[in-house]
Scaffold this active site. Structure first.
Site, PDB file in Angstrom:
ATOM      1  N   GLU A 280      -7.147   0.744  -4.547  1.00 45.69           N
ATOM      2  CA  GLU A 280      -7.185   0.643  -3.085  1.00 45.69           C
ATOM      3  C   GLU A 280      -8.528   0.132  -2.569  1.00 45.69           C
ATOM      4  OE1 GLU A 280      -5.832   4.539  -1.927  1.00 45.69           O
ATOM      5  OE2 GLU A 280      -3.832   4.129  -2.719  1.00 45.69           O
TER       6      GLU A 280
ATOM      7  N   LYS B  66       3.084  11.108  -3.309  1.00 44.24           N
ATOM      8  CA  LYS B  66       1.992  10.511  -4.083  1.00 44.24           C
ATOM      9  C   LYS B  66       1.120  11.586  -4.733  1.00 44.24           C
ATOM     10  CE  LYS B  66      -1.649   7.080  -3.370  1.00 44.24           C
ATOM     11  NZ  LYS B  66      -2.140   6.128  -2.360  1.00 44.24           N
TER      12      LYS B  66
ATOM     13  N   ASP C  40     -12.703   5.981   2.726  1.00 42.79           N
ATOM     14  CA  ASP C  40     -11.274   6.001   3.066  1.00 42.79           C
ATOM     15  C   ASP C  40     -10.840   7.405   3.489  1.00 42.79           C
ATOM     16  OD1 ASP C  40      -8.498   6.020   3.118  1.00 42.79           O
ATOM     17  OD2 ASP C  40      -8.240   4.977   1.210  1.00 42.79           O
TER      18      ASP C  40
ATOM     19  N   ASP D   3       0.883  -1.171   0.000  1.00 45.31           N
ATOM     20  CA  ASP D   3       0.000   0.000   0.000  1.00 45.31           C
ATOM     21  C   ASP D   3       0.921   1.222   0.000  1.00 45.31           C
ATOM     22  OD1 ASP D   3      -1.606   2.152   0.600  1.00 45.31           O
ATOM     23  OD2 ASP D   3      -2.317   1.390   2.537  1.00 45.31           O
TER      24      ASP D   3
HETATM   25  P1  ADP Z   1      -2.779   7.501   3.968  1.00 43.59           P
HETATM   26  O1  ADP Z   1      -3.720   6.523   3.372  1.00 43.59           O
HETATM   27  O2  ADP Z   1      -3.104   8.936   3.652  1.00 43.59           O
HETATM   28  O3  ADP Z   1      -1.342   7.199   3.701  1.00 43.59           O
HETATM   29  P2  ADP Z   1      -3.411   6.478   6.671  1.00 43.59           P
HETATM   30  O4  ADP Z   1      -4.538   5.626   6.277  1.00 43.59           O
HETATM   31  O5  ADP Z   1      -2.226   5.808   7.267  1.00 43.59           O
HETATM   32  O6  ADP Z   1      -2.920   7.478   5.559  1.00 43.59           O
HETATM   33  O7  ADP Z   1      -3.998   7.550   7.727  1.00 43.59           O
HETATM   34  C1  ADP Z   1      -3.192   8.457   8.398  1.00 43.59           C
HETATM   35  C2  ADP Z   1      -4.044   9.328   9.282  1.00 43.59           C
HETATM   36  O8  ADP Z   1      -4.744   8.508  10.226  1.00 43.59           O
HETATM   37  C3  ADP Z   1      -3.218  10.315  10.100  1.00 43.59           C
HETATM   38  O9  ADP Z   1      -3.844  11.588  10.077  1.00 43.59           O
HETATM   39  C4  ADP Z   1      -3.263   9.705  11.485  1.00 43.59           C
HETATM   40  O10 ADP Z   1      -3.101  10.686  12.516  1.00 43.59           O
HETATM   41  C5  ADP Z   1      -4.639   9.106  11.510  1.00 43.59           C
HETATM   42  N1  ADP Z   1      -4.795   8.107  12.568  1.00 43.59           N
HETATM   43  C6  ADP Z   1      -4.038   7.007  12.789  1.00 43.59           C
HETATM   44  N2  ADP Z   1      -4.442   6.355  13.893  1.00 43.59           N
HETATM   45  C7  ADP Z   1      -5.485   7.073  14.394  1.00 43.59           C
HETATM   46  C8  ADP Z   1      -6.333   6.942  15.549  1.00 43.59           C
HETATM   47  N3  ADP Z   1      -6.163   5.947  16.400  1.00 43.59           N
HETATM   48  N4  ADP Z   1      -7.289   7.865  15.742  1.00 43.59           N
HETATM   49  C9  ADP Z   1      -7.439   8.895  14.895  1.00 43.59           C
HETATM   50  N5  ADP Z   1      -6.690   9.086  13.803  1.00 43.59           N
HETATM   51  C10 ADP Z   1      -5.718   8.190  13.551  1.00 43.59           C
HETATM   52 MG    MG Z   2      -4.376   5.007   2.312  1.00 46.81          MG
END
Ligand code: ADP
Ligand code: MG
Length: 662
Positions: A186, A86, A208, A25
């Site tokens: 995705e 990205k 998402d 991913d």
């Molecule tokens: P992306 O798909 O954009 O790469 P992610 O799916 O990893 O990102 O999401 C990242 C976001 O999720 C960040 O803003 C992070 O702070 C938030 N996040 C991760 N864990 C938690 C949680 N337990 N509660 C709230 N937000 C969270």
């Molecule tokens: Mg993502």
């Protein structure tokens, strides 16, 4: 039960050897890699334990850093530290839209080229190259775990990615040396992770909410094939925006903002944002958090300017000094409690903005809310309970949440990679056999380190890293054993071989990977590789005969009846090994600077304790050995401290020279 047989590696016919595959991913904020093991997908962690790799790449004069360490540097070294690449991949300068243009980079377009390049202080790189660095780290992580080269990967991309963005992602993979079996969307990966493809048919919504983007997709499953009916989203809405809201709340609670005319320096605001992010994540599982911030050193001459893209060579060093966040515990500011209700009210308007794209996607797909079968939550920010509540209310069905929302896309990609490579899926894997007894290697003190535990379904590949015990050690003897006992002497010896030609290094610096592969026929092969110089062992695994069922039973029975003895023996060996380690490193330290850093009284004190420890290791009492070791360590504390100070002084002197040359 299949009997385990050992053959010379390379000589086994390996007709059903499993192909090593992984799913990646490649996210805007975080990236992950997952594999399928025994029919079940799982994401892999870095040696430090984190599964999520921040999608941040930092370029230095002669090295590249990817992940958490690079993310830390994004504040003080923004022009060399590429975040959110990205958002740039597959774009020409013309097609970059407002949110992307906000990123603090300087771009150029070379003659006759279409791909813009990002300027760092050291090079001009394309988004494809940056993405390749992230992919490389993840692919290595999978290869380290599996103990072999990946034959194929599946990489996920947003459903809205156009041809250019998809092609650029493929190019990045190629540059990283990966064979891409397929790029998958995705949302499709998320649906696969939930096994929605096993259902007859249905219309599923994938919601998402990531770090900086919101995407919603509507998928239709028909005859086992997913079709993307519609996608919508907001490229400038995600968890990061919630961090900003929490930071605003904090600023309103302090006099900080008024003190400095609404301008806080970049470093301070980054530190506050990071803290806001922690508060946000904590509130997903607790009802309230108490918020305290240390006082900040505000630099009025430097408001927000470290973002500019023309920061020159070495600037980050000086930034480091004058933008330091100063912790003055006495003047801590207590901002009181932020409870879940206040937080929910704070973020609700922002979260409601995600519903507009949801409505648009439904309309584009020509569907109504009641047509939706399942709703899947993806993205770290969907852990926020308020998000779950709003989604449930809007779609009228509780969303699927059993899988980690930030891992679900990687899990689906791993499943797809495994299927595309023709490996057994979780349906046929049940027909396969398991390893009857654990396989491991002998480590210091004659202890066994299991590498593949008993009852693991085959085929399987596992690897583990070991290191050298002595300074300058150039060879390592490996002893492969089978059985459940703690001491190698009580297990069945399968093979011995040596890894020679390890470059001399200090103890603990060499990285030796030992990889075990058991193919579908139960044939084991073992490889040892020294990773810093990439030296492989001359493998001499001796063939031996299979075990009879009774023998296996006997070995298991022994393991149970000797469990207590084994535990005692293990404790003693572990105490001896730990003591030996202290003795060896203390002696080498004393040789280096014992004369200069210690006076004769101090030296005598240390020598005495050292002797006590040496003689106690001859005995059989683990507790006494540990006590004498701890005593010696305690006595040596001041010496260790002196050595550290000396080290820091030397490092600082080095830094100055560094600065002068830049
Ligand atoms: P992306 O798909 O954009 O790469 P992610 O799916 O990893 O990102 O999401 C990242 C976001 O999720 C960040 O803003 C992070 O702070 C938030 N996040 C991760 N864990 C938690 C949680 N337990 N509660 C709230 N937000 C969270
Ligand atoms: Mg993502």
């Amino acid at each position: 039960m299949t009997l385990l047989q050992i053959s010379e590696p390379g000589q086994s016919p390996n007709p059903h050897q499993r192909k090593l595959t992984a799913g990646i991913d490649l996210g805007t904020t975080n990236s992950l890699v997952a594999i399928v093991e025994n029919g079940t997908p799982k994401t892999l962690a870095a040696p430090q334990g984190q599964h999520l790799l921040p999608s941040v790449v930092r370029y230095l004069s002669n090295s590249i850093i990817v992940g958490a360490e690079a993310k830390q540097a994004a504040t003080h070294d923004p022009s060399n530290t590429i975040v959110s690449v990205k958002r740039l991949i597959g774009h020409s300068l013309d097609t970059l839209t407002a949110p992307e243009k906000r990123l603090p980079y300087r771009f150029t377009l070379e003659k006759n080229a279409t791909i813009p390049r990002i300027h760092t202080n050291y090079n001009k790189i394309t988004p494809i190259e940056v993405s390749a660095e992230i992919l490389k780290v993840l692919a290595h992580r999978a290869e380290d775990y599996l103990g072999g080269t990946l034959t194929g990967t599946v990489i996920t991309v947003p459903a809205y990615f156009d041809d250019a963005q998809r092609q650029a992602t493929k190019d990045a993979a190629k540059l990283a040396g990966l064979n891409v079996l397929r790029l998958i969307n995705e949302p499709t990966a998320a649906a696969l992770a939930y096994g929605l493809d096993q259902e007859v048919e249905g219309i599923h919504v994938i919601y998402d909410l990531g770090g900086g983007t919101f995407d919603v997709s509507i998928l239709r499953l028909q005859k086992g094939v997913f079709e993307v009916l519609a996608t919508a989203g907001d490229a400038a809405l995600g968890g990061d925006d919630i961090d900003l809201l929490v930071m605003d709340w904090m600023l309103q609670k302090t006099t900080l903002e008024s003190n400095i005319d609404g301008n806080i320096d970049h470093h301070t605001s980054r530190a506050l944002l990071q803290y806001a992010c922690t508060i946000k994540e904590t509130l997903s599982t607790t009802e309230q958090v108490s918020v305290r911030i240390p006082s900040f050193h505000i630099n009025p001459n430097n408001p927000n300017n470290s973002n500019s893209s023309d920061v020159s060579h070495g600037t980050h060093k000086s930034n480091n000094i004058h933008e330091t966040l100063i912790h003055e515990t006495l003047s801590d500011t207590d901002l009181g409690i932020l409870d879940r209700n206040t937080f929910d009210t704070l973020i609700e308007p922002l979260l409601r903005r995600t519903l507009t794209p949801c409505r648009r996607a439904l309309r584009d797909a020509g569907l109504h809310l009641q047509d939706i079968t399942k709703v899947v939550l993806v993205g770290g920010a969907t852990r926020i309970p308020k998000v779950r509540q709003l989604v449930t209310e809007f779609f009228g069905v509780p969303p699927l949440t059993e899988l980690d929302p930030d891992k679900v896309v990687a899990l689906g990609a791993a499943i797809q990679a495994n299927t595309l490579a023709g490996n057994p899926t979780h349906h046929d894997i049940l027909l396969l056999d398991v390893i009857p007894l654990s396989l491991g290697i002998e480590t210091m003190g004659g202890l066994v380190e299991p590498i593949i535990p008993r009852n693991t379904t085959i085929p399987v590949a596992r690897a583990q890293e070991f290191t050298t015990f002595k300074d300058g050690q150039t060879a390592l003897a490996l002893h492969v054993v089978q059985g459940e006992r703690d001491l190698a002497q009580d297990c069945r010896s399968l093979a011995r071989f040596e890894l020679r030609g390890i470059p001399p290094m200090v103890a603990g610096a060499a990285r030796i990977q030992v990889a075990f592969t058991v193919d579908a026929d139960g044939l084991l092969s073992v490889t040892a590789t020294e990773r810093t110089k990439n030296i492989q062992a001359q493998i001499t695994v001796k063939p031996s005969y299979g075990l009879q069922d009774q023998e296996i039973e006997g070995m298991l029975k022994d393991a149970i009846s000797y469990a207590q003895d084994d535990l005692e023996a293990r404790k003693l060996r572990e105490a001896q090994v730990a003591a030996q380690q202290v003795i060896v490193s203390l002696n080498s330290a004393l040789d280096t600077d014992g004369d200069t850093l210690l006076n004769s009284q101090e030296r005598e004190l240390i020598d005495q304790a050292l002797q006590t420890l040496e003689s106690s290791t001859q005995g059989t009492d683990a507790i006494t050995i540990n006590q004498s070791r701890e005593k010696l360590e305690e006595i040596c504390n001041f010496y260790v401290e002196r050595r550290m100070n000396l080290g820091i002084q030397q490092a600082l002197t080095g830094l100055k020279i560094d600065n002068v040359t830049i």
